[in-house]
Design a protein around this motif. Structure first.
Motif, PDB file in Angstrom:
ATOM      1  N   PRO A   1       0.896  -1.467   0.195  1.00 21.40           N
ATOM      2  CA  PRO A   1       0.246   0.517  -0.096  1.00 21.40           C
ATOM      3  C   PRO A   1       0.712   1.368   0.188  1.00 21.40           C
ATOM      4  CG  PRO A   1      -0.095  -1.280   2.086  1.00 21.40           C
ATOM      5  CD  PRO A   1       1.139  -1.759   1.023  1.00 21.40           C
ATOM      6  N   TYR A   2       0.608   1.992  -1.003  1.00 16.32           N
ATOM      7  CA  TYR A   2       1.166   3.669  -1.154  1.00 16.32           C
ATOM      8  C   TYR A   2       0.448   4.860  -0.827  1.00 16.32           C
ATOM      9  CZ  TYR A   2      -0.118   4.588  -5.192  1.00 16.32           C
ATOM     10  OH  TYR A   2      -1.242   4.698  -6.197  1.00 16.32           O
ATOM     11  N   VAL A   3       1.024   6.046  -0.058  1.00 16.21           N
ATOM     12  CA  VAL A   3       0.391   7.117  -0.406  1.00 16.21           C
ATOM     13  C   VAL A   3       1.007   8.321  -0.182  1.00 16.21           C
ATOM     14  CG1 VAL A   3      -0.607   8.731   1.501  1.00 16.21           C
ATOM     15  CG2 VAL A   3      -0.959   6.477   2.138  1.00 16.21           C
ATOM     16  N   ILE A   4       0.223   9.078  -2.026  1.00 13.90           N
ATOM     17  CA  ILE A   4       1.495  10.247  -2.225  1.00 13.90           C
ATOM     18  C   ILE A   4       1.176  11.384  -1.767  1.00 13.90           C
ATOM     19  CG2 ILE A   4       2.456  11.124  -4.601  1.00 13.90           C
ATOM     20  CD1 ILE A   4       2.318   8.008  -5.850  1.00 13.90           C
ATOM     21  N   VAL A   5       1.359  12.322  -1.442  1.00 17.98           N
ATOM     22  CA  VAL A   5       0.909  13.352  -0.724  1.00 17.98           C
ATOM     23  C   VAL A   5       1.535  14.289  -1.374  1.00 17.98           C
ATOM     24  CG1 VAL A   5       0.827  15.509   0.666  1.00 17.98           C
ATOM     25  CG2 VAL A   5       0.099  12.904   1.323  1.00 17.98           C
ATOM     26  N   GLY A   6       1.053  15.670  -2.590  1.00 19.25           N
ATOM     27  CA  GLY A   6       2.089  16.826  -2.665  1.00 19.25           C
ATOM     28  C   GLY A   6       2.942  17.527  -1.823  1.00 19.25           C
ATOM     29  N   VAL A   7       3.388  17.951  -2.287  1.00 22.59           N
ATOM     30  CA  VAL A   7       4.639  19.647  -1.305  1.00 22.59           C
ATOM     31  C   VAL A   7       4.475  20.636  -2.109  1.00 22.59           C
ATOM     32  CG1 VAL A   7       5.815  19.958   0.350  1.00 22.59           C
ATOM     33  CG2 VAL A   7       5.825  17.822   0.289  1.00 22.59           C
TER      34      VAL A   7
ATOM     35  N   ASP B   1       2.322  21.125  -3.958  1.00 15.93           N
ATOM     36  CA  ASP B   1       1.570  21.177  -4.890  1.00 15.93           C
ATOM     37  C   ASP B   1      -0.059  20.849  -3.768  1.00 15.93           C
ATOM     38  OD1 ASP B   1      -1.281  21.788  -5.435  1.00 15.93           O
ATOM     39  OD2 ASP B   1      -1.173  21.430  -7.415  1.00 15.93           O
ATOM     40  N   ALA B   2      -0.586  21.544  -2.453  1.00 14.99           N
ATOM     41  CA  ALA B   2      -0.898  20.045  -1.156  1.00 14.99           C
ATOM     42  C   ALA B   2      -2.317  19.097  -1.662  1.00 14.99           C
ATOM     43  CB  ALA B   2      -0.748  20.790  -0.065  1.00 14.99           C
TER      44      ALA B   2
ATOM     45  N   SER C   1      -8.566   9.550  -4.795  1.00 16.23           N
ATOM     46  CA  SER C   1      -7.276   9.721  -4.780  1.00 16.23           C
ATOM     47  C   SER C   1      -7.889  11.685  -5.686  1.00 16.23           C
ATOM     48  CB  SER C   1      -7.201   9.714  -6.327  1.00 16.23           C
ATOM     49  OG  SER C   1      -7.497   9.942  -7.893  1.00 16.23           O
ATOM     50  N   SER C   2      -6.780  12.668  -5.330  1.00 17.85           N
ATOM     51  CA  SER C   2      -7.294  13.862  -5.948  1.00 17.85           C
ATOM     52  C   SER C   2      -8.654  14.075  -7.300  1.00 17.85           C
ATOM     53  CB  SER C   2      -6.622  15.028  -5.654  1.00 17.85           C
ATOM     54  OG  SER C   2      -5.397  14.108  -6.743  1.00 17.85           O
ATOM     55  N   ALA C   3      -8.212  12.975  -7.717  1.00 12.57           N
ATOM     56  CA  ALA C   3      -8.427  12.908  -9.531  1.00 12.57           C
ATOM     57  C   ALA C   3      -9.732  12.332  -9.359  1.00 12.57           C
ATOM     58  CB  ALA C   3      -7.450  13.130  -9.935  1.00 12.57           C
ATOM     59  N   GLY C   4     -10.669  12.101  -8.422  1.00 11.24           N
ATOM     60  CA  GLY C   4     -11.598  11.459  -8.284  1.00 11.24           C
ATOM     61  C   GLY C   4     -11.172   9.795  -8.590  1.00 11.24           C
ATOM     62  N   GLY C   5     -10.134   9.293  -7.702  1.00  7.38           N
ATOM     63  CA  GLY C   5     -10.386   7.282  -7.614  1.00  7.38           C
ATOM     64  C   GLY C   5      -9.305   7.457  -8.980  1.00  7.38           C
ATOM     65  N   ALA C   6      -8.845   8.033 -10.334  1.00  7.00           N
ATOM     66  CA  ALA C   6      -7.637   8.102 -11.180  1.00  7.00           C
ATOM     67  C   ALA C   6      -6.953   8.622 -10.519  1.00  7.00           C
ATOM     68  CB  ALA C   6      -8.726   9.200 -12.474  1.00  7.00           C
ATOM     69  N   ALA C   7      -5.421   7.823 -11.641  1.00  3.79           N
ATOM     70  CA  ALA C   7      -4.009   8.818 -11.773  1.00  3.79           C
ATOM     71  C   ALA C   7      -4.556  10.271 -11.292  1.00  3.79           C
ATOM     72  CB  ALA C   7      -3.479   7.716 -12.344  1.00  3.79           C
ATOM     73  N   VAL C   8      -3.846  10.482 -11.086  1.00  8.08           N
ATOM     74  CA  VAL C   8      -3.385  11.903 -10.460  1.00  8.08           C
ATOM     75  C   VAL C   8      -2.309  11.961 -11.402  1.00  8.08           C
ATOM     76  CG1 VAL C   8      -2.448  14.226  -9.238  1.00  8.08           C
ATOM     77  CG2 VAL C   8      -3.913  11.811  -8.083  1.00  8.08           C
TER      78      VAL C   8
ATOM     79  N   PHE D   1       0.510  14.270 -11.616  1.00  7.73           N
ATOM     80  CA  PHE D   1       1.654  15.412 -10.784  1.00  7.73           C
ATOM     81  C   PHE D   1       2.107  16.173 -12.060  1.00  7.73           C
ATOM     82  CE2 PHE D   1       0.181  11.239  -7.975  1.00  7.73           C
ATOM     83  CZ  PHE D   1       0.501  12.064  -6.874  1.00  7.73           C
ATOM     84  N   ALA D   2       2.186  16.879 -11.236  1.00  2.30           N
ATOM     85  CA  ALA D   2       2.487  19.039 -11.708  1.00  2.30           C
ATOM     86  C   ALA D   2       4.595  18.326 -10.845  1.00  2.30           C
ATOM     87  CB  ALA D   2       2.491  19.487 -11.433  1.00  2.30           C
ATOM     88  N   ALA D   3       5.285  19.439 -11.407  1.00  2.00           N
ATOM     89  CA  ALA D   3       7.317  19.299 -11.034  1.00  2.00           C
ATOM     90  C   ALA D   3       6.655  19.895 -10.193  1.00  2.00           C
ATOM     91  CB  ALA D   3       7.456  19.947 -12.329  1.00  2.00           C
ATOM     92  N   GLY D   4       7.528  19.195  -9.292  1.00  2.00           N
ATOM     93  CA  GLY D   4       7.613  19.550  -7.703  1.00  2.00           C
ATOM     94  C   GLY D   4       7.824  18.451  -6.858  1.00  2.00           C
TER      95      GLY D   4
END
Length: 549
Positions: free
Chosen positions: A47-53, A55-56, A79-86, A88-91
């Motif tokens: 299991p994994y969790v990804i959190v933007g720094v 872009d929070a 996900s923040s994309a409604g369950g789809a793969a996010v 992710f932007a640069a950063g």
């Protein structure tokens, strides 16, 4: 048995600068945590969790695994994309191995109640304990004329046993076995199987000595070698037909060549090995120029070990096909060897009364060319490339491991060799502020030394690339020259006629790199701008209300 097929591990968290919806390249363990590659294996699900720094608002949870390149392959649960793969932007982003709702649902859906074990003790009573030896015996296929043979502590196989082999098994001792084999009669004499059909030993398996009271033979033949104690032996059949070394050389038309320690030897093909030899430079201008003078006498006396020096003809390059040409400086009358890749090492300055030339050049002639190309020059002062700014030291796939030097590298910085000189763009300085200096260890060092591999401090090329491209456009980092990208095609292994590897094979690949001197220059410029801003703010504060008293 695990409740789910998801692998768990503690204290796993890495930073990430990659972008997009696909597999993400991880950027290294955060302080006090472990990297995924050190905690879970390639292909294991976790299991994994990804959190933007940076872009929070961007986050994602799911099950993942490390692919063959060590990247995080994602199966999204929420996900923040409604369950789809996010996307992710640069950063900066942070990736952790952590429990979440999807893992809890997997645990609840798993039927992990224990089976009914009542009566198992009675069922196992009197049974043979588990044994790897019994398992090995059970796996052997029995059959006629087959013997059981153990190949390990808990492994076995059946091997063939012929009737002849069985006839040896009941022999009580070696003497009886030799009779069965037909190499000894009942009286004890050792006999060949047939008359005049078998040899005693072979060219590759020789007896070290033969001890006997007497040797009786009607027809003794010696195919080669040496018999100790016999001083005069003519080997006429297939040999020289001579009984002395001098006569053997005469029969082979060697003359006195075999007795010489030094001298001129002409070799028209193949290769030769000498215990010691000297190189005679024919057409040597130092000898030719001063022939018949006291200087020539002194030179001849000092170089007599190199051979005869009496005004020979100039060397022709057609006589040195594909070899190494080592000689003094001289004009070559018929050009350099064509259609043969050759190497030449020669003095580049003429001889004089004071001594020999002091500059040595190493040159090559390529296949299909008659042009000599100097690659390296060695003098008493320096070793230099054959041309200015033409040759690289190493390559993307052939790197020097360490460079030791008394002082640093001097890079060209002459204003006359530069154009379009301008200030560093503010956008580039802004992008450099997004770059993070990291500590890391090299993969090959960890593989070789394990936990003893040393830590290093520096930059990650892909993170520098992404930070600059995010603000200035894709490809700008490489266009600036800060970031370098090299790729190479696959090459097959090559072997010579004897099967020896002359060039190892390699897979196609690529590698990212940095010009650190430019990165450090940009870091200094960014720091200058930041310090200037701090000083301006301080000046403004010092000149505020109340300053005049």
């Amino acid at each position: 048995m695990a409740i789910t097929d998801w692998e768990m591990a503690d204290l796993v968290r890495e930073v990430c600068y990659d972008v997009g919806t696909g597999p993400l390249t991880l950027g290294g363990a955060m302080m006090g945590y472990r990297a995924f590659a050190d905690a879970v294996g390639t292909g294991a699900r976790f299991p994994y969790v990804i959190v933007g720094v940076t872009d929070a608002s961007q986050w994602e949870a799911g099950s993942g695994m490390l692919d063959g390149e060590g990247r995080l392959a994602r199966t999204v649960g929420a996900s923040s994309a409604g369950g789809a793969a996010v996307d992710f932007a640069a950063g900066e982003k942070r990736v952790a191995l952590a429990l979440h709702a999807a893992w809890a649902r997997a645990v609840e859906a798993h039927d992990h109640a224990p089976p009914d074990l009542s009566g198992i003790e009675a069922a196992l009573a009197g049974k043979q304990a588990a044994s790897g030896v019994l398992d090995a015996l059970a796996g052997v296929e029995a059959g006629a004329d087959r013997l059981l043979c153990f190949t390990g502590m808990e492994s076995a196989e059946a091997i063939s046993c012929t009737p002849f082999a069985r006839s040896l098994l009941d022999d009580a001792d070696a003497a009886t076995a030799r009779v069965t084999l037909g190499v000894q009669d009942a009286g004890g004499d050792m006999l060949p199987d047939e008359d005049d059909a078998q040899a005693l030993g072979s060219p590759s398996r020789r007896w070290s000595a033969l001890h006997a009271v007497s040797i009786v033979s009607d027809d003794a033949q010696i195919g080669g070698g040496r018999i100790s104690g016999i001083d005069d032996l003519a080997i006429a059949d297939g040999g020289t037909g001579a009984s002395t070394a001098a006569q053997a050389r005469a029969n082979l038309e060697l003359g006195n060549m075999a007795t010489q320690n030094a001298g001129a030897v002409a070799i028209t093909g193949g290769s030769a090995v000498f215990d010691s030899f000297g190189v005679v430079t024919t057409g040597d201008p130092y000898i030719n120029r001063f022939a018949g003078t006291s200087a020539a006498s002194a030179a001849i006396a000092g170089r007599r070990a190199r051979g005869t020096v009496s005004t020979p003809a100039p060397v022709q390059t057609s006589d040195i096909l594909g070899g190494m040409y080592m000689a003094g400086y001289q004009a070559v009358s018929n050009g350099w060897t064509a259609n043969v890749a050759a190497v030449y090492a020669y003095a580049t300055e003429d001889y004089s009364n004071s001594g020999y030339g002091a500059d040595i050049a190493i040159a090559t002639t390529a296949i299909g060319s008659t042009t000599r190309a100097v690659r390296v020059r060695i003098s008493s002062a320096a070793m230099t490339p054959g041309g200015d700014n033409n040759f690289a030291l190493g390559a993307a796939t052939s790197r020097w491991s360490v460079v030791y030097a008394g002082t640093g590298t001097i890079n060209t910085s002459d204003a006359r060799e530069k154009r379009d000189v301008d200030d560093i763009p503010e956008a580039l300085l802004d992008a450099w502020g997004d770059v993070t200096w990291r500590r890391f260890r090299f993969v090959d060092a960890v593989a070789l030394k394990g936990g003893d591999a040393r830590w290093h401090v520096g930059l990650i090329a892909q993170q520098v690339r992404d930070a600059i491209d995010a603000r200035m456009g894709v490809g700008e980092a490489v266009r600036l020259g800060l970031v370098c990208f090299d790729s190479w095609e696959a090459e097959t292994e090559e072997r010579d006629e004897e099967g020896q590897i002359v060039r190892p094979g390699r897979d196609a690949g690529d590698r990212w790199g940095l010009r650190y001197e430019e990165c450090l220059a940009l870091e200094a410029a960014w720091q200058r701008r930041r310090i200037a801003g701090i000083e301006a703010a301080l000046a403004q504060l010092s000149g505020g209300p109340g300053d005049g008293g």
